[in-house]
Design an enzyme around this catalytic site. Structure first.
Site, PDB file in Angstrom:
ATOM      1  N   SER A   1      29.602  30.573  42.233  1.00  0.00           N
ATOM      2  CA  SER A   1      29.183  31.390  43.385  1.00  0.00           C
ATOM      3  C   SER A   1      27.745  31.112  43.773  1.00  0.00           C
ATOM      4  O   SER A   1      26.911  30.759  42.925  1.00  0.00           O
ATOM      5  CB  SER A   1      29.320  32.877  43.039  1.00  0.00           C
ATOM      6  OG  SER A   1      28.769  33.668  44.056  1.00  0.00           O
TER       7      SER A   1
ATOM      8  N   TYR B   1      28.673  40.195  37.450  1.00  0.00           N
ATOM      9  CA  TYR B   1      29.436  39.126  38.132  1.00  0.00           C
ATOM     10  C   TYR B   1      28.652  37.816  38.108  1.00  0.00           C
ATOM     11  O   TYR B   1      29.202  36.750  37.793  1.00  0.00           O
ATOM     12  CB  TYR B   1      29.706  39.568  39.574  1.00  0.00           C
ATOM     13  CG  TYR B   1      30.281  38.518  40.487  1.00  0.00           C
ATOM     14  CD1 TYR B   1      31.648  38.243  40.493  1.00  0.00           C
ATOM     15  CD2 TYR B   1      29.464  37.816  41.376  1.00  0.00           C
ATOM     16  CE1 TYR B   1      32.177  37.283  41.358  1.00  0.00           C
ATOM     17  CE2 TYR B   1      29.992  36.865  42.237  1.00  0.00           C
ATOM     18  CZ  TYR B   1      31.348  36.597  42.227  1.00  0.00           C
ATOM     19  OH  TYR B   1      31.868  35.659  43.077  1.00  0.00           O
TER      20      TYR B   1
ATOM     21  N   LYS C   1      29.622  34.122  36.549  1.00  0.00           N
ATOM     22  CA  LYS C   1      29.714  32.873  37.313  1.00  0.00           C
ATOM     23  C   LYS C   1      28.773  31.808  36.727  1.00  0.00           C
ATOM     24  O   LYS C   1      29.085  30.611  36.758  1.00  0.00           O
ATOM     25  CB  LYS C   1      29.408  33.136  38.791  1.00  0.00           C
ATOM     26  CG  LYS C   1      30.484  33.966  39.481  1.00  0.00           C
ATOM     27  CD  LYS C   1      31.828  33.248  39.433  1.00  0.00           C
ATOM     28  CE  LYS C   1      32.924  33.966  40.186  1.00  0.00           C
ATOM     29  NZ  LYS C   1      34.195  33.261  40.153  1.00  0.00           N
TER      30      LYS C   1
HETATM   31  N1  LIG Z   1      34.473  35.664  49.036  1.00  0.00           N
HETATM   32  C1  LIG Z   1      33.266  35.267  48.740  1.00  0.00           C
HETATM   33  O1  LIG Z   1      32.307  35.463  49.501  1.00  0.00           O
HETATM   34  C2  LIG Z   1      33.014  34.496  47.463  1.00  0.00           C
HETATM   35  C3  LIG Z   1      31.758  33.923  47.288  1.00  0.00           C
HETATM   36  C4  LIG Z   1      31.505  33.216  46.120  1.00  0.00           C
HETATM   37  C5  LIG Z   1      32.497  33.072  45.153  1.00  0.00           C
HETATM   38  N2  LIG Z   1      33.713  33.650  45.356  1.00  0.00           N
HETATM   39  C6  LIG Z   1      34.711  33.459  44.296  1.00  0.00           C
HETATM   40  O2  LIG Z   1      35.864  32.843  44.846  1.00  0.00           O
HETATM   41  C7  LIG Z   1      37.028  33.237  44.121  1.00  0.00           C
HETATM   42  C8  LIG Z   1      38.064  33.801  45.087  1.00  0.00           C
HETATM   43  O3  LIG Z   1      37.514  34.956  45.699  1.00  0.00           O
HETATM   44  P1  LIG Z   1      38.174  35.681  46.954  1.00  0.00           P
HETATM   45  O4  LIG Z   1      37.050  36.112  47.824  1.00  0.00           O
HETATM   46  O5  LIG Z   1      39.270  34.859  47.490  1.00  0.00           O
HETATM   47  O6  LIG Z   1      38.736  36.985  46.218  1.00  0.00           O
HETATM   48  P2  LIG Z   1      40.134  37.748  46.370  1.00  0.00           P
HETATM   49  O7  LIG Z   1      39.926  39.064  45.696  1.00  0.00           O
HETATM   50  O8  LIG Z   1      40.575  37.753  47.789  1.00  0.00           O
HETATM   51  O9  LIG Z   1      41.115  36.831  45.514  1.00  0.00           O
HETATM   52  C9  LIG Z   1      41.023  36.779  44.105  1.00  0.00           C
HETATM   53  C10 LIG Z   1      42.406  36.635  43.523  1.00  0.00           C
HETATM   54  O10 LIG Z   1      42.289  36.663  42.083  1.00  0.00           O
HETATM   55  C11 LIG Z   1      43.419  37.385  41.588  1.00  0.00           C
HETATM   56  N3  LIG Z   1      43.169  37.932  40.247  1.00  0.00           N
HETATM   57  C12 LIG Z   1      42.304  38.911  39.897  1.00  0.00           C
HETATM   58  N4  LIG Z   1      42.421  39.194  38.586  1.00  0.00           N
HETATM   59  C13 LIG Z   1      43.377  38.370  38.080  1.00  0.00           C
HETATM   60  C14 LIG Z   1      43.964  38.196  36.789  1.00  0.00           C
HETATM   61  N5  LIG Z   1      43.576  38.926  35.722  1.00  0.00           N
HETATM   62  N6  LIG Z   1      44.918  37.248  36.633  1.00  0.00           N
HETATM   63  C15 LIG Z   1      45.335  36.500  37.694  1.00  0.00           C
HETATM   64  N7  LIG Z   1      44.825  36.643  38.944  1.00  0.00           N
HETATM   65  C16 LIG Z   1      43.863  37.557  39.137  1.00  0.00           C
HETATM   66  C17 LIG Z   1      43.610  38.502  42.614  1.00  0.00           C
HETATM   67  O11 LIG Z   1      44.899  39.102  42.511  1.00  0.00           O
HETATM   68  C18 LIG Z   1      43.365  37.774  43.925  1.00  0.00           C
HETATM   69  O12 LIG Z   1      44.563  37.260  44.474  1.00  0.00           O
HETATM   70  C19 LIG Z   1      36.550  34.270  43.099  1.00  0.00           C
HETATM   71  O13 LIG Z   1      36.352  33.631  41.854  1.00  0.00           O
HETATM   72  C20 LIG Z   1      35.230  34.732  43.661  1.00  0.00           C
HETATM   73  O14 LIG Z   1      34.370  35.201  42.660  1.00  0.00           O
HETATM   74  C21 LIG Z   1      34.010  34.359  46.490  1.00  0.00           C
END
Ligand SMILES: NC(=O)c1ccc[n+]([C@@H]2O[C@H](COP(=O)([O-])OP(=O)(O)OC[C@H]3O[C@@H](n4cnc5c(N)ncnc54)[C@H](O)[C@@H]3O)[C@@H](O)[C@H]2O)c1
Length: 277
Positions: A157, A172, A176
């Site tokens: 992230s 968090y 990361k």
């Molecule tokens: N959205 C952002 O701005 C952003 C920025 C930086 C990093 N990220 C990272 O990108 C990745 C995806 O994020 P997103 O925004 O799509 O989030 P999201 O919440 O939309 O999707 C995350 C998915 O992970 C699944 N999940 C959670 N716990 C789980 C478990 N124990 N076993 C299996 N699946 C599980 C959820 O059901 C969900 O479908 C994450 O690792 C997040 O930290 C997101």
């Protein structure tokens, strides 16, 4: 383009029932890659199954809590039986809770590190073992000279590069940083088998995770918009090219042990961003 052709390959993507993981699944599907998705949700977005007919590929969904080792191993074994092979592993499952450092709970520490670190570790480990088994069945113990066996991608992230006044997410961010910390040693250990290991660090991107944070804190997205150089946050689509590049051995075969930051320029300047402006 041939360089990005993944037809006949299989990707295991965690967290692709929705959000960035789903966008990653679309990106790989558009290159002809078969997709096995693991996620804790009961049902994935309908868009996941539509990839099958849109791109003439195989898609299967496996409900899995990635924090439970035995279940991870069982599911990855089933995926190998269903698909025959694993070439690509993307670890997009993740959770975030906004909580001040001073009062961060044990529950938050356990859940955040459980999913983001242990879960990603376990899935990547099981996929890597499958890749290594395939490598050894073809090449024995002879070290690889080219990187073609597989690509493992962790999702880190922007949070590990810069703290935002809009969020209190030390737990968090530490999780990361741990994932990013895995990349170099694992890339070294797996290089002899032709496996590349990298992480992708997305900037602020509009997904369900972001919508959840925004519900709790309505000014959040406005703040993030001010922090990027384009005055807007990213769309999941804007990460597709990077994930396809990282996944494709012909396109990024010389790239391993690195973190790719994709953030709309948010970490490129000193912004005077304050929430109440
Ligand atoms: N959205 C952002 O701005 C952003 C920025 C930086 C990093 N990220 C990272 O990108 C990745 C995806 O994020 P997103 O925004 O799509 O989030 P999201 O919440 O939309 O999707 C995350 C998915 O992970 C699944 N999940 C959670 N716990 C789980 C478990 N124990 N076993 C299996 N699946 C599980 C959820 O059901 C969900 O479908 C994450 O690792 C997040 O930290 C997101």
């Amino acid at each position: 383009m041939d360089m990005f052709n993944l037809r006949g390959q299989t990707a295991v993507i965690s967290g692709a029932a929705r959000g960035l993981g789903l966008a990653f699944a679309e990106a790989l599907a558009s290159a002809g890659c078969d997709v096995a998705v693991v996620d804790i949700l009961q049902e994935p977005s309908a868009a996941l199954y539509e990839l099958q007919s849109r791109f003439n590929i195989k898609v299967k969904y496996y409900r899995l809590d990635i924090t439970v080792r035995d279940d991870v191993i069982r599911t990855i074994t089933t995926i190998i039986q269903d698909f025959g092979t694993i070439n690509i592993n993307i670890n997009a499952a993740g959770v975030v809770t906004d909580e001040p450092f001073l009062t961060t709970s044990d529950q938050n520490l356990r859940r955040t590190f459980g999913v983001n670190v242990t879960g990603s570790f376990l899935v990547a480990q099981a996929c890597a073992n499958a890749m290594v088994d395939r490598y050894k069945s073809h090449h024995g113990e002879e070290p690889a000279r080219g990187a073609t066996t597989g690509s493992i991608i962790f999702i880190a992230s922007i949070a590990t590069y810069i703290a935002s006044t809009a969020q209190q997410i030390s737990c968090y961010t530490a999780s990361k940083a741990a994932i990013k910390g895995l990349v170099k040693p694992v890339a070294m250990e797996l290089s002899r088998y032709g496996i590349r290991v990298n992480s992708l660090s997305p900037g602020y991107t509009m997904t369900d995770m972001m919508k959840g944070l925004q519900d709790e804190q309505p000014k959040l997205v406005k703040q993030f918009e001010k922090e990027t150089l384009f005055g807007r946050i990213g769309l999941p689509e804007e990460l597709k090219g990077a994930i396809l590049w990282l996944s494709s051995p012909k396109a990024s075969g010389w790239y391993t042990g690195q973190d790719l930051l994709l953030d709309g320029g948010a970490t490129s300047w000193k912004h005077p961003a304050v929430l109440d402006e």
